[in-house]
Design a protein around this motif. Structure first.
Motif, mmCIF file in Angstrom:
data_model
loop_
_atom_site.group_PDB
_atom_site.id
_atom_site.type_symbol
_atom_site.label_atom_id
_atom_site.label_comp_id
_atom_site.label_asym_id
_atom_site.label_seq_id
_atom_site.Cartn_x
_atom_site.Cartn_y
_atom_site.Cartn_z
ATOM 1 N N HIS A 85 1.116 -1.423 -0.203
ATOM 2 C CA HIS A 85 -0.270 -0.020 0.206
ATOM 3 C C HIS A 85 1.018 0.999 0.141
ATOM 4 O O HIS A 85 1.728 1.598 0.672
ATOM 5 C CB HIS A 85 -0.811 -0.320 0.983
ATOM 6 N N TYR A 87 0.821 3.737 1.681
ATOM 7 C CA TYR A 87 1.502 4.363 3.160
ATOM 8 C C TYR A 87 2.668 3.233 3.931
ATOM 9 O O TYR A 87 3.176 3.791 4.770
ATOM 10 C CB TYR A 87 0.138 4.700 4.266
ATOM 11 N N ASP A 114 -3.106 1.282 -3.770
ATOM 12 C CA ASP A 114 -4.295 2.207 -3.613
ATOM 13 C C ASP A 114 -5.046 1.048 -2.970
ATOM 14 O O ASP A 114 -4.929 -0.091 -3.488
ATOM 15 C CB ASP A 114 -5.330 3.623 -3.378
ATOM 16 N N SER A 115 -6.189 0.714 -1.651
ATOM 17 C CA SER A 115 -7.477 -0.564 -1.939
ATOM 18 C C SER A 115 -7.680 -0.713 -3.775
ATOM 19 O O SER A 115 -7.574 -2.856 -3.385
ATOM 20 C CB SER A 115 -7.977 0.483 -0.891
ATOM 21 N N MET A 167 -7.348 -5.565 4.003
ATOM 22 C CA MET A 167 -7.137 -5.509 2.516
ATOM 23 C C MET A 167 -6.339 -7.133 2.053
ATOM 24 O O MET A 167 -6.866 -7.078 1.419
ATOM 25 C CB MET A 167 -5.550 -4.748 2.302
ATOM 26 N N TYR A 226 -17.893 1.028 2.624
ATOM 27 C CA TYR A 226 -16.162 0.810 2.108
ATOM 28 C C TYR A 226 -15.473 0.476 2.597
ATOM 29 O O TYR A 226 -16.026 -0.905 3.451
ATOM 30 C CB TYR A 226 -15.740 2.112 3.426
ATOM 31 N N ASN A 281 -12.840 -0.700 3.759
ATOM 32 C CA ASN A 281 -12.252 -0.930 5.287
ATOM 33 C C ASN A 281 -13.115 -1.219 6.149
ATOM 34 O O ASN A 281 -13.845 -0.465 7.101
ATOM 35 C CB ASN A 281 -11.597 0.347 5.458
ATOM 36 N N SER A 293 -12.071 4.628 -1.920
ATOM 37 C CA SER A 293 -12.480 6.165 -1.955
ATOM 38 C C SER A 293 -12.557 6.504 -3.187
ATOM 39 O O SER A 293 -12.767 7.638 -3.738
ATOM 40 C CB SER A 293 -11.541 7.409 -0.862
ATOM 41 N N HIS A 312 -6.416 10.055 9.640
ATOM 42 C CA HIS A 312 -6.647 11.609 9.272
ATOM 43 C C HIS A 312 -7.555 12.680 10.290
ATOM 44 O O HIS A 312 -7.338 13.695 9.302
ATOM 45 C CB HIS A 312 -7.796 11.094 7.736
ATOM 46 N N HIS A 318 -6.952 13.863 1.218
ATOM 47 C CA HIS A 318 -7.748 12.478 0.926
ATOM 48 C C HIS A 318 -9.081 12.447 1.764
ATOM 49 O O HIS A 318 -9.017 13.372 2.696
ATOM 50 C CB HIS A 318 -7.122 11.001 2.271
ATOM 51 N N GLU A 338 -11.122 10.472 3.723
ATOM 52 C CA GLU A 338 -11.500 10.337 5.249
ATOM 53 C C GLU A 338 -10.770 11.735 5.806
ATOM 54 O O GLU A 338 -11.443 11.595 7.278
ATOM 55 C CB GLU A 338 -10.282 9.099 5.656
ATOM 56 N N SER A 358 -8.424 9.610 -3.110
ATOM 57 C CA SER A 358 -7.482 8.658 -3.225
ATOM 58 C C SER A 358 -6.402 8.525 -2.712
ATOM 59 O O SER A 358 -5.467 9.244 -3.794
ATOM 60 C CB SER A 358 -7.853 7.949 -3.548
ATOM 61 N N THR A 359 -5.293 7.748 -2.796
ATOM 62 C CA THR A 359 -3.720 7.815 -2.201
ATOM 63 C C THR A 359 -3.279 8.064 -4.089
ATOM 64 O O THR A 359 -2.720 7.941 -4.568
ATOM 65 C CB THR A 359 -3.520 6.589 -2.032
#
Ligand code: 13P
Ligand code: SF4
Length: 307
Positions: free
Chosen positions: A27, A29, A43-44, A67, A115, A117, A132, A179, A202, A204, A218-219
Motif C-alpha cells: 500500500h 502508506y 491504493d486499496s 486489505m 467502504y 475498510n 475512496s 486523518h 484524502h 477521510e 484516494s492515494t
C-alpha cells in the motif's frame, strides 16, 4: 538500519519470493524500505484488482488486515500472508456485523455501501463495496433506485460523497484516527508558507479540511493528479508514507506534508525483516471462512465492476 544490511535483506527476499512464487503487494502508506521491494504499489482498489488477477501462488500483503482479507476473499486458492498480523485498521473495527444488521432493520429496503475498510463479516452483510476512488460513482449509480442508502463506516467519507452526489446518506459514526489529526489550521498555515502549492487531501479528512483543498482524492488518484499537474508544489493531507512515493515518482516537484501527526501506526508495523520472515515461514495466513467469503465476495465483485 545500515544500507548493506538492507541490501542483504532485499536480496534474500527477492530469492525467496521467486522460490515461493510469491507477489508482494504494498500500500502507498508503507515504509520506504517496504515500497522499495514491492512488485506492485497502490491504493486499496488497485491492490484488490491485482490480487484478483495475479498468477502468483502466494500473496504477501503489506498493508492492513482488511486489505489482506479482501485478497483472501478474491483468491481462495492462493496463500495470502501478512508480515504482521496485528496491523489492523481502527476504522474498520468501528462497526461490527451485528451493528450493521441492527442498522438495516431500522431501514428496510435500504441498500448498504461498505467502504472497503471493513471486516469480511461486515462486507458479508453489505450490497456493494467501494473505495475512496469509486465511492462517488457507486452512490451515483444507486441513488435513483434507492431512497435509503446506508454508507459505512466512515462518516467523513459519507459526508464527502453526499456533497458530491447530492444524495443524503445514512452514515455510521466511524472515522480514521490518523486523518482526523490533520486540521484546517494545518492547511492554512502550510498554505501561508507555500502560497503556490496545490492542496490535495484524502476524503477521510474532516469536512473543514476538505473545504480548504483543491482536490480530495484516494492515494493513487493523488499520485496520478500530481504526475499530470503543471504545478510544482503540493501540500499533502494524508498519511505520511505517501510522500516517499510522490518524491520518487516526481523528482522535480516539492511536497509538504500537511501534518506530521498523520502517521498510521498500523501501516508502519511492516518492515523488510518481517517480510523475509513471512516468506520463510509462510505465515501469518489470512483466511476468511468459506461461508463468510461466499457472501462477502458479492459486494467486492460489484465494486470491481465500477471503475
Ligand atoms: P486508499 O484506498 O486511498 O489507498 O486509502 C486506504 C486507506 O486506508 C486510507 O486511510
Ligand atoms: Fe485505517 Fe486510517 Fe490507517 Fe487507513 S490510515 S489504514 S483508514 S487507520
Amino acid at each position: 538500519m545500515k544500507k548493506d544490511l538492507i541490501t542483504g535483506l532485499e536480496e534474500k527476499i527477492k530469492k525467496l519470493k521467486k522460490e515461493r512464487q510469491a507477489v508482494i503487494l504494498v500500500h502507498n502508506y508503507q515504509l520506504p524500505e517496504v515500497q522499495d521491494i514491492a512488485d506492485y504499489r497502490g491504493d486499496s482498489l488497485e491492490l484488490s484488482r491485482i490480487a484478483a488477477t495475479t498468477d502468483a501462488k502466494v500473496v504477501v500483503f503489506c498493508g492492513v488486515h482488511f486489505m489482506a482479507e479482501t485478497a483472501s476473499i478474491l483468491c481462495p486458492d492462493k496463500l495470502v500472508i501478512v508480515p504482521d498480523i496485528n496491523a489492523g485498521c481502527p476504522m474498520a473495527n468501528m462497526i461490527t456485523a451485528q451493528d450493521l444488521r441492527k442498522l438495516k432493520e431500522k431501514y428496510p429496503g435500504s441498500v448498504v455501501v461498505a467502504y472497503v475498510n471493513t471486516s469480511a463479516q461486515v462486507k458479508a452483510e453489505s450490497d456493494v463495496c467501494c473505495t475512496s476512488t469509486n465511492a462517488v460513482k457507486v452512490v451515483n449509480i444507486l441513488k435513483e433506485k434507492y431512497n435509503d442508502i446506508i454508507f459505512i463506516p466512515d462518516k467523513y467519507l459519507a459526508d464527502f460523497v453526499s456533497k458530491k452526489t447530492g444524495k443524503k446518506l445514512i452514515s455510521w459514526n466511524g472515522y480514521c484516527p490518523t486523518h482526523v489529526r490533520i486540521t484546517a489550521k494545518d492547511i492554512t498555515s502550510k498554505k501561508m508558507f507555500h502560497p503556490q502549492a496545490k492542496v490535495i487531501v484524502h476524503p477521510e479528512c474532516t469536512p473543514d479540511v476538505i473545504a480548504l483543498a483543491d482536490e480530495a482524492l484516494s492515494t493513487s488518484m493523488m499520485c496520478k493528479f500530481v504526475k499530470d499537474s503543471e504545478a510544482k508544489e503540493f501540500i499533502i493531507g494524508t498519511e505520511a508514507g505517501i510522500i516517499y512515493r510522490l518524491k520518487m515518482d516526481n523528482p522535480g516537484k516539492e511536497f509538504y506534508l500537511a501534518s506530521e501527526a498523520a502517521v498510521c501506526p498500523n501501516m508502519k508495523r511492516t518492515n523488510q525483516e518481517k517480510i523475509l520472515w513471512a516468506l520463510e515461514e509462510l505465515k501469518e495466513e489470512v483466511k476468511v471462512p468459506e461461508d463468510i467469503r461466499l457472501k462477502a465476495i458479492k459486494p467486492i465483485q460489484e465494486m470491481l465492476r465500477i471503475i
